[in-house]
Scaffold this active site. Structure first.
Site, PDB file in Angstrom:
ATOM      1  N   LYS A  48      73.696  83.821 -15.338  1.00  0.00           N
ATOM      2  CA  LYS A  48      73.703  85.264 -15.597  1.00  0.00           C
ATOM      3  C   LYS A  48      75.012  85.742 -16.230  1.00  0.00           C
ATOM      4  CE  LYS A  48      70.605  85.708 -11.682  1.00  0.00           C
ATOM      5  NZ  LYS A  48      70.426  86.119 -10.296  1.00  0.00           N
TER       6      LYS A  48
ATOM      7  N   ASP B 282      63.630  87.213 -12.163  1.00  0.00           N
ATOM      8  CA  ASP B 282      64.971  87.735 -11.911  1.00  0.00           C
ATOM      9  C   ASP B 282      65.491  88.296 -13.230  1.00  0.00           C
ATOM     10  OD1 ASP B 282      67.661  88.189 -11.416  1.00  0.00           O
ATOM     11  OD2 ASP B 282      67.912  86.402 -10.182  1.00  0.00           O
TER      12      ASP B 282
END
Length: 350
Positions: free
Chosen positions: A166, A242
């Site tokens: 991320k 996600d």
């Protein structure tokens, strides 16, 4: 604890014609977004895919999920010796991973040494799961094994940022994290001109100037595209992914060529992190969407997640193509936003 949900507008768009080494199908896709022009834009790209024999040709290149651990060694020679020992004992490491999960399989190991700090990047296949928790648990077991069997090293962190999770980085594009999918579309000249209202030469030129040179000027990291993140976020939210993974997922490259006035257009997405089982996949709306996408079938382990990633990549291609065509025409992009967003309830009449 009271549970509530954020309501995000969702529309099904398509069908998109897809072919390649993983999916051969015509698929409608769910997209959850507040950006109303995204639906008709992707719809236009989907219509283009239906006007070519093969549609969006999607090639799944690779798949892996990673976690990097950080160890502190006595010094650099100890760190280097540790790496050599782990490489020699790779089969033993695979057996350690097998104690943590039926589906996690260790497939590779990379390292970086900085002073006495040792960064180990373990790479796994994770079946139909995106695999965040699965690989973290596997790395917990691997860390225990290393600390118990190799002297001179100590625990630093279960995540050393060499994953990379991320965050924008070069390493994921180079080594891979998630599904690596390339989508391609060859569009006849007459379709380019009549449906996209542009030419192959204009799109190819704009791609070089905007996506390649513009991204270079901006300091982009292994990323040269117009708006991969828009399509990915809408697709991720609709399928229980996600959503923070669009950070690395949107790092990809758009390539366009003028082929005797036909337009060759491709999107390379090396970091598509998604799954069809695991956290977030049991909500009713997610389960319904995954079922409608054909990603709840009884297939070989991993096939449902591969199908989902390929459909996501084809969706990105459709949206990227439509926007790039629009931006070759002065004023078209703003007209679409103004007309469509003002007509949507809740937008305050902007």
């Amino acid at each position: 604890m009271n549970e509530s949900f954020a309501a995000i507008p969702l529309q099904w768009v398509g069908p998109i014609r897809i072919s390649g080494n993983t999916v051969v199908d015509e698929v409608r896709v769910p997209l959850a977004t507040f950006e109303a022009p995204l639906w008709p834009s992707i719809r236009r790209g989907a219509q283009i895919s239906m006007m070519t024999p093969e549609g969006a040709v999607a090639t799944l290149i690779d798949e892996r999920m990673t976690r990097s651990i950080l160890l502190e060694a006595d010094d650099a020679p100890v760190a280097h010796a540790t790496v050599r020992r782990l490489q020699d004992q790779f089969t033993e490491l695979q057996n350690v991973v097998g104690t943590s999960s039926r589906f996690a399989k260790l497939i590779d190991l990379h390292h970086q040494i900085t002073g006495n700090l040792l960064f180990l990047r373990f790479e796994f296949t994770t079946g139909d799961a995106a695999g965040h928790n699965m690989v973290t648990l596997a790395c917990d077991r691997l860390t225990d094994h290393i600390l118990q069997t190799i002297p001179g090293v100590r625990y630093g962190s279960i995540s050393g940022n060499y994953c990379t999770d991320k965050k924008a980085s070069a390493v994921n594009g180079i080594l891979g994290r998630g599904k690596n999918v390339i989508t391609e579309l060859l569009i006849p000249r007459q379709v380019v001109e009549s449906r996209l209202h542009t030419t192959a030469a204009q799109v190819a030129t704009l791609n070089v100037r905007k996506n390649l040179i513009g991204s270079l000027v901006a300091g982009g990291i292994r990323s040269a595209n117009a708006h991969f993140a828009n399509m990915l976020l809408a697709f991720y939210l609709a399928t229980g992914q996600d959503a923070a993974n669009i950070v690395e997922g949107s790092q990809g490259i758009t390539h366009a060529e003028n082929r005797d006035s036909d337009l060759y257009f491709s999107c390379t997405l090396p970091n598509l992190i998604m799954g069809t089982v695991g956290n977030g996949k049991d909500f009713e709306f997610v389960n319904q969407n995954l079922t409608r996408l054909g990603c709840r079938e009884q297939r070989n382990v991993g096939d449902n997640a591969r199908r989902l990633a390929v459909i996501a990549a084809a969706t990105v291609l459709c949206g990227e193509l439509s926007l790039m065509a629009a931006q070759t025409n002065r004023g078209e992009l703003m007209r679409a936003h103004t007309q469509l967003e003002r007509s949507i309830p809740g937008n305050g009449g902007r």
